[in-house]
Design an enzyme around this catalytic site. Structure first.
Site, PDB file in Angstrom:
ATOM      1  N   LYS A  79       0.836  -1.210   0.000  1.00  0.00           N
ATOM      2  CA  LYS A  79       0.000   0.000   0.000  1.00  0.00           C
ATOM      3  C   LYS A  79       0.865   1.252   0.000  1.00  0.00           C
ATOM      4  CE  LYS A  79      -2.898   0.613   3.591  1.00  0.00           C
ATOM      5  NZ  LYS A  79      -2.684   1.893   4.263  1.00  0.00           N
ATOM      6  N   SER A  80       1.901   1.277   0.829  1.00  0.00           N
ATOM      7  CA  SER A  80       2.751   2.469   0.921  1.00  0.00           C
ATOM      8  C   SER A  80       3.407   2.770  -0.432  1.00  0.00           C
ATOM      9  CB  SER A  80       3.859   2.245   1.955  1.00  0.00           C
ATOM     10  OG  SER A  80       3.303   2.117   3.238  1.00  0.00           O
TER      11      SER A  80
ATOM     12  N   ARG B 267       2.766   5.963  -3.263  1.00  0.00           N
ATOM     13  CA  ARG B 267       3.932   6.755  -3.694  1.00  0.00           C
ATOM     14  C   ARG B 267       4.173   6.645  -5.196  1.00  0.00           C
ATOM     15  NH1 ARG B 267       4.348   5.524   1.554  1.00  0.00           N
ATOM     16  NH2 ARG B 267       5.676   6.734   2.975  1.00  0.00           N
TER      17      ARG B 267
ATOM     18  N   GLY C 293      -5.116   7.809   5.225  1.00  0.00           N
ATOM     19  CA  GLY C 293      -4.239   8.780   5.874  1.00  0.00           C
ATOM     20  C   GLY C 293      -2.975   8.998   5.060  1.00  0.00           C
TER      21      GLY C 293
ATOM     22  N   SER D 105       6.811   9.162  12.207  1.00  0.00           N
ATOM     23  CA  SER D 105       5.806   9.012  11.164  1.00  0.00           C
ATOM     24  C   SER D 105       6.411   9.166   9.773  1.00  0.00           C
ATOM     25  CB  SER D 105       4.688  10.050  11.356  1.00  0.00           C
ATOM     26  OG  SER D 105       3.891  10.099  10.190  1.00  0.00           O
TER      27      SER D 105
ATOM     28  N   GLN E  84       4.683   9.148   7.184  1.00  0.00           N
ATOM     29  CA  GLN E  84       3.784  10.016   6.411  1.00  0.00           C
ATOM     30  C   GLN E  84       4.223  11.469   6.537  1.00  0.00           C
ATOM     31  OE1 GLN E  84      -0.197   9.178   7.727  1.00  0.00           O
ATOM     32  NE2 GLN E  84      -0.180   7.105   6.902  1.00  0.00           N
TER      33      GLN E  84
ATOM     34  N   ASP F 267       1.545  -1.133  11.805  1.00  0.00           N
ATOM     35  CA  ASP F 267       0.235  -1.606  11.328  1.00  0.00           C
ATOM     36  C   ASP F 267      -0.019  -3.072  11.689  1.00  0.00           C
ATOM     37  OD1 ASP F 267      -0.256   0.875  10.204  1.00  0.00           O
ATOM     38  OD2 ASP F 267       0.486   0.305   8.226  1.00  0.00           O
TER      39      ASP F 267
ATOM     40  N   ARG G 205      -6.755   1.718  17.661  1.00  0.00           N
ATOM     41  CA  ARG G 205      -6.539   0.264  17.544  1.00  0.00           C
ATOM     42  C   ARG G 205      -6.192  -0.393  18.865  1.00  0.00           C
ATOM     43  NH1 ARG G 205      -3.561   0.196  11.573  1.00  0.00           N
ATOM     44  NH2 ARG G 205      -5.531   0.134  10.404  1.00  0.00           N
TER      45      ARG G 205
ATOM     46  N   ARG H  95      -7.996  -3.426   9.315  1.00  0.00           N
ATOM     47  CA  ARG H  95      -7.075  -4.343  10.006  1.00  0.00           C
ATOM     48  C   ARG H  95      -7.697  -4.937  11.273  1.00  0.00           C
ATOM     49  NH1 ARG H  95      -2.748  -3.619   6.697  1.00  0.00           N
ATOM     50  NH2 ARG H  95      -2.157  -1.472   6.262  1.00  0.00           N
TER      51      ARG H  95
END
Ligand code: S3P
Length: 440
Positions: free
Chosen positions: A24-25, A29, A95, A167, A169, A319, A350, A397
């Site tokens: 996903k990351s 990108r 996010g 982070s 992100q 995650d 979470r 998740r």
């Protein structure tokens, strides 16, 4: 159609070889860097989950040509700059999408309004707005730094920014903004976080210097750089591979291999932790694919023991704590996960939801402000009770973790809002059924 609920039941062993969906990351990108670059970027193995498809739409809104050529095969034609979108940019549940796109867009003289689903509208955006404001971007948003918000970009100046929270992100948002800032950007991260942006910027032709310095890792992006389109092969997502692998570890008689899993050292804290717990987890056929290490991971049913997971490991498996908590539920003795406060600001809180879900399934749990203790059910050889319907607050998740638990618990486990699983793992249900999981 989104089913009202989904239930996992204990059945036979799970067996087979599968491929994890694209990371996903790296998928987000690929699209964002492709749109920022000049020329054509060809992507193979893109994750076609809702989060990433929102980023594809957003890149079109900012002026890039984005086309799906086939299964996981995409082409992005970038203009070397972002144009002003004519409507609101809706990043859905993502996010990563919204924070990275805000950073990328901040470099251009444009106004853009961002929003997302109810979960994303509740998540903190101050962490990216703060450094981007320091660089010269303007933001007008809801109280508490929540979406929707409007960005006015352009005219950015250099920043030297020490990340207050670990982070990737935030690091990535600053680096992407730095591409179009006068004299670039420097980010210092006290704890290393996933480095896909740094690696991929290089693949798009940028210079990125990384040094270990006193107090952390320093990433220097010189200003005035242009990106050129490239070819990208997206490796399998270790965060998604975690679900079939842990399912095999906790379900008697199982053996599952996931092929082509990204093994970036900053992403595999879960595999290290599972091995420490005694899991039979074997990594083979390690190779380089597009600048990232990739391998095939095999997991077999294993007797696990509880462990102490140190805070320093958190960024490399942030995650994966929900699925680790499930593995811990089947271990002998307590597993203490420390330094995981960031879990509270993910797609849901979470820590709170895992504590509630596991406790509804008869597992001993203790919630801490920045930690979680799970007392495994293995002592005396009693499998976890299960037999609960788990509230997921729309968190993919949380849903997948409890369904995995259902394959090995005494009573069936159901989750609400299973449609949200498609944000990161659209083929989860079919894959788990294909391995022999009783899911309906
Ligand atoms: C991501 C970084 C992590 C992670 C998320 C993906 C990324 O978030 O939880 O799923 O692609 O950079 P933080 O940067 O907020 O830790």
């Amino acid at each position: 159609m989104t089913p009202a609920g989904l239930t996992a039941k204990r059945g036979g062993p799970l067996r087979g070889r599968v491929r994890a969906p694209g990371d996903k990351s790296i998928s987000h990108r690929s699209l964002i860097l492709g749109a920022l670059a000049e020329g054509t970027t060809e992507i193979e193995g893109l994750l076609e989950g809702d989060d990433v498809l929102r980023t594809a739409d957003a890149m079109r809104a900012f002026g890039a040509e984005v086309a799906q050529l086939g299964d996981g095969r995409w082409r992005v034609v970038g203009q070397g700059e972002f144009k002003e979108p004519s409507g609101v940019v809706d990043c859905g549940n993502a996010g990563t999408g919204v924070r990275l796109i805000m950073g990328a867009a901040a470099g251009f003289d444009l106004a853009a309004t961002f929003t997302g689903d109810a979960s994303l509208r509740g998540r903190p955006m101050n962490r990216v707005m703060k450094p981007l404001r320091e660089m010269g971007a303007l933001f007008l948003g809801r109280s508490g730094g929540r979406l929707p918000l409007t960005l006015k970009g352009g005219g950015l100046r250099r920043i030297e920014y020490r990340l207050p929270e670990p982070s990737a992100q935030v690091k990535s948002a600053v680096l992407l903004a730095g591409l179009h800032a006068d004299r670039g950007a420097r980010v210092i991260e006290p704890e290393p976080t996933r480095d896909h942006t740094e690696r991929m910027l290089r693949a798009f032709g940028a210079v990125v210097q990384v040094h270990e310095v006193a107090g952390g890792r320093q990433i220097e992006l010189p200003g005035g750089q242009r990106l050129a389109g490239t070819r990208i092969r997206v490796p399998g997502d270790p965060s998604s591979a975690a679900f079939p692998l842990v399912a095999a570890i906790v379900t008697p008689g199982s053996e599952v291999t996931v092929e082509g899993v990204l093994l970036n050292p900053l992403r595999i804290g879960l595999f290290d932790t599972l091995k420490e717990m005694g899991a039979d987890l074997v990594i083979e056929n390690v190779r380089d694919e597009g600048g990232e290490p990739v391998g095939d991971v095999t997991a077999r049913h294993s007797a696990l023991r509880g462990v102490d997971v140190p805070p320093a490991r958190a960024p490399s498996m942030i995650d994966e704590y929900p699925i680790l908590a499930v593995a811990a539920a089947f271990a002998d003795g307590p597993t203490h996960m420390r330094g995981i406060g960031e879990m509270r600001v993910k797609e849901s809180d979470r820590i709170a939801l895992m504590a509630a879900g596991l406790s509804a399934c008869g597992i001993g749990v203790e919630e801490e402000p920045e930690g979680l203790i799970v007392v495994g059910s293995a002592r005396g050889n009693h499998p976890a009770a299960g037999g609960a319907r788990v509230v997921t607050h729309g968190d993919h998740r949380i849903a997948m973790s409890h369904l995995v638990m259902g394959f090995a618990a005494e009573g069936a486990i159901s989750v609400d809002e299973p449609g949200m699983i498609a944000t990161s793992f659209p083929g989860f249900v079919e894959m788990m059924r294909g391995l022999g999981g009783d899911l309906g």
